[in-house]
Write a protein that holds these residues in place. Structure first.
Motif, mmCIF file in Angstrom:
data_model
loop_
_atom_site.group_PDB
_atom_site.id
_atom_site.type_symbol
_atom_site.label_atom_id
_atom_site.label_comp_id
_atom_site.label_asym_id
_atom_site.label_seq_id
_atom_site.Cartn_x
_atom_site.Cartn_y
_atom_site.Cartn_z
ATOM 1 N N GLY A 65 -2.949 -2.735 7.299
ATOM 2 C CA GLY A 65 -3.207 -3.670 6.095
ATOM 3 C C GLY A 65 -3.788 -2.812 4.783
ATOM 4 O O GLY A 65 -4.022 -3.327 3.738
ATOM 5 N N ARG A 66 -4.183 -1.406 4.993
ATOM 6 C CA ARG A 66 -4.742 -0.526 4.051
ATOM 7 C C ARG A 66 -3.746 0.498 3.738
ATOM 8 O O ARG A 66 -2.924 1.247 4.643
ATOM 9 C CB ARG A 66 -5.830 0.136 4.482
ATOM 10 N N PHE A 67 -3.568 0.885 2.185
ATOM 11 C CA PHE A 67 -2.693 2.043 1.516
ATOM 12 C C PHE A 67 -3.849 3.073 1.966
ATOM 13 O O PHE A 67 -4.698 3.485 1.772
ATOM 14 C CB PHE A 67 -2.239 1.920 0.326
ATOM 15 N N LEU A 68 -3.197 4.369 3.059
ATOM 16 C CA LEU A 68 -3.745 5.599 3.167
ATOM 17 C C LEU A 68 -2.911 6.692 2.436
ATOM 18 O O LEU A 68 -2.022 6.657 2.969
ATOM 19 C CB LEU A 68 -4.202 5.824 4.763
ATOM 20 N N PRO A 69 -3.876 7.454 1.706
ATOM 21 C CA PRO A 69 -2.939 8.711 1.350
ATOM 22 C C PRO A 69 -2.596 9.552 2.298
ATOM 23 O O PRO A 69 -3.262 9.733 3.341
ATOM 24 C CB PRO A 69 -4.113 9.355 0.513
ATOM 25 N N ALA A 70 -1.444 10.224 2.162
ATOM 26 C CA ALA A 70 -1.027 11.159 3.240
ATOM 27 C C ALA A 70 -1.795 12.647 3.065
ATOM 28 O O ALA A 70 -2.483 12.628 2.059
ATOM 29 C CB ALA A 70 0.322 11.878 3.003
#
Length: 306
Positions: A215-220
């Motif tokens: 549910g969270r956007f995580l940077p690569a």
């Protein structure tokens, strides 16, 4: 905007981030909540959280991991020292920032989901993985530039607000302080972004590589090499004024602690007179001097890199 000279892909697999607890603190959603927060005080210094979409600052970064891994962050997420996250004293949670190591040009994007660091003289606390990718895990600190990614931060904020109970949103959007022990108070009046319709999914940022995990956007884990000008000067900045006489008075007040100078800078068309001590060669010496300046009552003082 700086142009990337090259891109190095990190070896951390985002799929590994999906392992672990799915719930947050106190039964909050596993994706965390949206939180700005009211003004707060730590060690005699007041901090004023705000939606500052123009944030761009230089200073010293530190990192944290041992003792905090798997603990809850300030917005209810579960801290994983190998994710690209960070703690900041005032930026909204979550938000995305680009952190650039001014010594080697390495730059990464991280998700702000915690409060800190509460050591005077540090502007951001990186996760262990972030420190590794920026190349300062062994040293402990680095000279950095921190820039908020405004459009991307607004996008992930909308998603987080949809996952946040209304009472918490109301508390996060609390009123600005009426009085505080500071020489100067700047109050930001940013309009909170409207929540997206619940039935329509919020797209993840397209300008930042990454993935939605739990549910969270995580940077690569992508490192970009940026052409930075080396900045060796570490200063204790006691204050910045739009009136030259005010800067001169503060310079005189500091004469009992250390020789200070006044330099000029134009920010967004406004001229400022900055009262600074330095340059200081050693970070430990800068830390000690900052503590003395704050103890003298100048709680707005900070360490800057120039």
């Amino acid at each position: 905007m700086l142009t990337a000279a090259g891109v190095l892909l990190g070896v951390l697999a985002l799929a590994a981030c999906a392992q672990g607890p799915s719930g947050g603190a106190g039964g909050l959603p596993g994706g965390g909540i949206y939180k700005v927060g009211k003004p707060y005080q730590v060690k005699g210094v007041w901090y004023y959280p705000a939606e500052d979409w123009d944030y761009d600052e230089t200073g010293l970064a530190s990192w944290y991991g041992p003792g905090f891994h798997t603990e809850s962050t300030a917005n209810g997420e579960v801290y994983d020292e190998m994710e690209l996250t960070a703690a900041h004293k005032t930026l909204p949670m979550p938000s995305l920032v680009r952190v650039t190591n001014l010594d080697n040009g390495r730059s990464v994007v991280v998700r702000v989901n915690d409060r800190g660091p509460f050591v005077h003289g540090r502007i951001i606390d990186m996760s262990r993985r972030g420190a590794q990718l920026l190349g300062f895990e062994g040293r402990g600190t680095a000279k950095v530039r921190v820039q908020v990614l405004a459009d991307e931060s607004r996008a992930i904020a909308i998603a987080a607000r949809n996952n946040t109970p209304a009472p918490i949103l109301a508390e996060s959007d609390g009123p600005a302080p009426r009085a505080a022990p500071r020489a100067r108070v700047d109050v930001a009046t940013a309009q909170a972004p409207p929540p997206a319709p619940a039935e329509r999914p919020v797209p993840q940022p397209t300008t930042v590589p990454g993935a939605t995990v739990a549910g969270r956007f995580l940077p690569a884990p992508v490192v970009v090499d940026l052409p930075v000008s080396r900045r060796d000067g570490v200063y204790v900045q006691a204050g910045a004024f739009t009136v030259a006489d005010n800067a001169a008075r503060l310079r005189t007040r500091l004469s009992g602690l250390a020789p200070a100078g006044v330099s000029q800078a134009v920010v967004n068309g406004q001229r400022f007179y900055r009262v600074r001590i330095g340059p200081i060669a050693d970070v430990g010496e800068a830390d000690a001097l900052l503590e003395r300046v704050i103890a003298s009552g100048l709680t707005d003082a900070k360490i800057v890199v120039d």
